[in-house]
Write a protein that holds these residues in place. Structure first.
Motif, mmCIF file in Angstrom:
data_model
loop_
_atom_site.group_PDB
_atom_site.id
_atom_site.type_symbol
_atom_site.label_atom_id
_atom_site.label_comp_id
_atom_site.label_asym_id
_atom_site.label_seq_id
_atom_site.Cartn_x
_atom_site.Cartn_y
_atom_site.Cartn_z
ATOM 1 N N GLN A 289 -11.561 -27.401 65.090
ATOM 2 C CA GLN A 289 -11.706 -27.318 66.533
ATOM 3 C C GLN A 289 -13.100 -27.771 66.985
ATOM 4 O O GLN A 289 -14.096 -27.534 66.301
ATOM 5 C CB GLN A 289 -11.470 -25.874 67.006
ATOM 6 N N HIS A 295 -22.549 -23.264 70.789
ATOM 7 C CA HIS A 295 -22.360 -22.906 69.384
ATOM 8 C C HIS A 295 -23.395 -23.536 68.462
ATOM 9 O O HIS A 295 -23.248 -23.459 67.236
ATOM 10 C CB HIS A 295 -20.959 -23.345 68.927
ATOM 11 N N LYS A 307 -15.606 -17.203 63.322
ATOM 12 C CA LYS A 307 -15.865 -16.235 64.398
ATOM 13 C C LYS A 307 -16.067 -16.895 65.751
ATOM 14 O O LYS A 307 -15.838 -16.263 66.782
ATOM 15 C CB LYS A 307 -17.087 -15.380 64.039
ATOM 16 N N GLY A 309 -14.399 -19.617 66.626
ATOM 17 C CA GLY A 309 -13.172 -20.308 66.991
ATOM 18 C C GLY A 309 -12.899 -21.629 66.313
ATOM 19 O O GLY A 309 -12.037 -22.382 66.763
ATOM 20 N N SER A 310 -13.581 -21.922 65.210
ATOM 21 C CA SER A 310 -13.321 -23.171 64.494
ATOM 22 C C SER A 310 -13.291 -22.888 63.003
ATOM 23 O O SER A 310 -13.086 -21.745 62.584
ATOM 24 C CB SER A 310 -14.371 -24.227 64.854
ATOM 25 N N SER A 395 -5.742 -28.560 65.596
ATOM 26 C CA SER A 395 -7.044 -27.904 65.747
ATOM 27 C C SER A 395 -7.951 -28.584 66.767
ATOM 28 O O SER A 395 -8.533 -27.908 67.627
ATOM 29 C CB SER A 395 -7.739 -27.802 64.393
ATOM 30 N N ASP A 398 -6.625 -27.782 70.151
ATOM 31 C CA ASP A 398 -6.899 -26.385 70.467
ATOM 32 C C ASP A 398 -8.343 -26.209 70.929
ATOM 33 O O ASP A 398 -8.623 -25.514 71.915
ATOM 34 C CB ASP A 398 -6.620 -25.534 69.222
ATOM 35 N N GLY A 399 -9.282 -26.863 70.224
ATOM 36 C CA GLY A 399 -10.684 -26.789 70.620
ATOM 37 C C GLY A 399 -10.956 -27.468 71.949
ATOM 38 O O GLY A 399 -11.794 -27.011 72.738
ATOM 39 N N ALA A 402 -9.716 -25.054 74.598
ATOM 40 C CA ALA A 402 -10.505 -23.821 74.643
ATOM 41 C C ALA A 402 -11.883 -24.033 75.259
ATOM 42 O O ALA A 402 -12.378 -23.178 76.006
ATOM 43 C CB ALA A 402 -10.650 -23.251 73.231
ATOM 44 N N ASN A 403 -12.506 -25.175 74.969
ATOM 45 C CA ASN A 403 -13.903 -25.372 75.385
ATOM 46 C C ASN A 403 -14.101 -26.457 76.445
ATOM 47 O O ASN A 403 -15.151 -26.485 77.099
ATOM 48 C CB ASN A 403 -14.751 -25.732 74.157
#
Length: 421
Positions: A289, A295, A307, A309-310, A395, A398-399, A402-403
């Protein structure tokens, strides 16, 4: 910083067999065969905390322990060198500089597992790595470090180099086993797991190149030494990070595991290209992700990256600056995965094509609000695929959602890519 995998590297060529031996090469094998039982070698690897460097990050010694000791017939070890994920090139760099750590690592693992015949399954395009490995195997055998009764002991082991016919799916361990048997490389049903029933029906362990190349140093120096190399308390050892994208110096570098992402980009790679600002990165190869600027201080180790998310994956970091369209980047990755699917199961075969078509429509300016829900649905639906290929392919999507959902939504509302005028 103490080097483990790149310790023997020369700047412009591969290390020779004589140089490797003069610098302590094969001393770990001699130590294991003369002073350690196979169980002691396995326990040392367990205690070291070494986790698989191919992507999954499963504890290596624990994986070895799943092989039953009482099953009759031969058992097998396969080194997975079929490195075909976009952005990942660490194993190639390692083998072009030094094939001997892997050869010694494969032999040590074979001793621990009771394997008499091991295979290195290598990407066909890696011609220099293949030549180095074959020359290294020949030199080790000539010196009595491979073959029958190694170093005068009862242990015998041979290594065969097998060049892959290609396809990314061969990186999945059971698809790799099928390919090595001469079959179509579709994944197998689990259970039974390869540790019980793998190559030709025998107990089989599949480990990555980087994973096995760490084993000689662990046996030579001990488990506590290896754990002490990490930057974070839960980590163990060093890690090869291969960085590409919008950085001054794309590089494959060995650093303590747990080194912060920001430090890798700013110090090891010289920061972003002039005039560019960090936007995002993929931290562990194409099947992980996206991470955002928030991050940058995450320690690059398996659990800390999970932790946020990746996944650490293979440690291949692809950096994007503010001028990059992440919808386009995600589409590019999905095209790769859709092409490389083996087509064995419906979620992967049909789902990846559908996701590709949705992203193409959004990037062209024809996206609709409902496309966001369709994409979210598919990040869930593809988790029901036969193997880990499709979930990994989802993945980056999804990333992205999410971001960077705002960027996707902006494509839809503006009816075009906002970064292309």
């Amino acid at each position: 910083m103490e080097q483990v995998l790149f310790r023997h590297n020369r700047p412009d060529r591969s290390v020779t067999f004589e140089e490797y031996c003069a610098e302590g090469g094969f001393d770990a094998l001699k130590k294991a065969l003369t002073a350690m039982t196979p169980d002691e070698v396995q326990q040392t690897v367990i205690d070291s905390g070494l986790r698989g460097r191919g992507g999954a990050g499963f504890p290596t010694g624990k994986k070895w322990s799943f092989v039953p000791r009482n099953l009759p017939g031969p058992r097998w070890l396969i080194c997975n060198g079929d490195e075909m994920e976009p952005g990942t090139y660490k194993d190639r760099v390692l083998l072009e500089k030094n094939p001997f750590s892997l050869i010694e690592g494969v032999t040590l693992a074979s001793y621990a597992l009771g394997v008499r015949h091991a295979f290195i399954f290598l990407r066909r395009d890696y011609e220099t790595a293949a030549a180095n490995l074959q020359a290294g195997i020949d030199a080790a055998k000539k010196a009595g470090l491979l073959g029958e009764r190694i170093l005068g002991t009862e242990f015998s082991c041979d290594i065969d180099l097998h060049l892959s016919a290609g396809r990314y799916i061969c990186g999945e361990e059971t698809a790799l086993i099928n390919a090595l048997e001469g079959k179509r490389p579709n994944p197998r049903q689990k259970p039974p797991f390869p540790a019980v029933k793998g190559l030709w029906g025998g107990p089989t362990v599949v480990n990555n190149v980087e994973t096995l190349a760490n084993v000689p140093a662990i046996i030579a120096n001990g488990a506590a030494w290896f754990k002490g190399l990490a930057r974070n308390p839960e980590g163990a050892g060093t890690k090869l990070f291969c960085v590409s994208g919008s950085v001054v110096n794309p590089v494959c570098i060995e650093l303590p595991i747990g080194t912060p992402l920001r430090e890798i980009i700013d110090q090891a790679c010289g920061g972003l290209k002039p005039g560019k600002k960090f936007k995002a990165c993929i931290p562990g190869g194409a099947s992980t992700q996206f991470l955002s600027e928030a991050h940058l201080d995450v320690p690059m180790d398996f659990d800390p990256v999970v932790k946020v998310g990746s996944r650490l994956g293979s440690g291949a970091i692809i950096v994007f600056d503010e001028g990059h369209c992440l919808v386009e980047a995600t589409l590019n990755l999905i095209k790769f995965f859709a092409r490389e699917s083996c087509g064995w199961c419906t979620p992967c075969r049909e789902g990846l094509q559908f996701v590709k078509e949705i992203l193409e429509r959004i990037e062209r300016g024809g996206g609709e609000e409902r496309d966001l829900d369709l994409l979210r649905d598919h990040t869930r639906f593809l988790s029901y695929a036969f193997c880990a290929f499709a979930p990994g392919a989802m993945s980056p999507l999804d990333g992205l959602l999410a971001n960077f959902e705002d960027e996707v939504r902006e494509h839809i509302t503006r009816k075009r890519c906002p970064l292309k005028g």
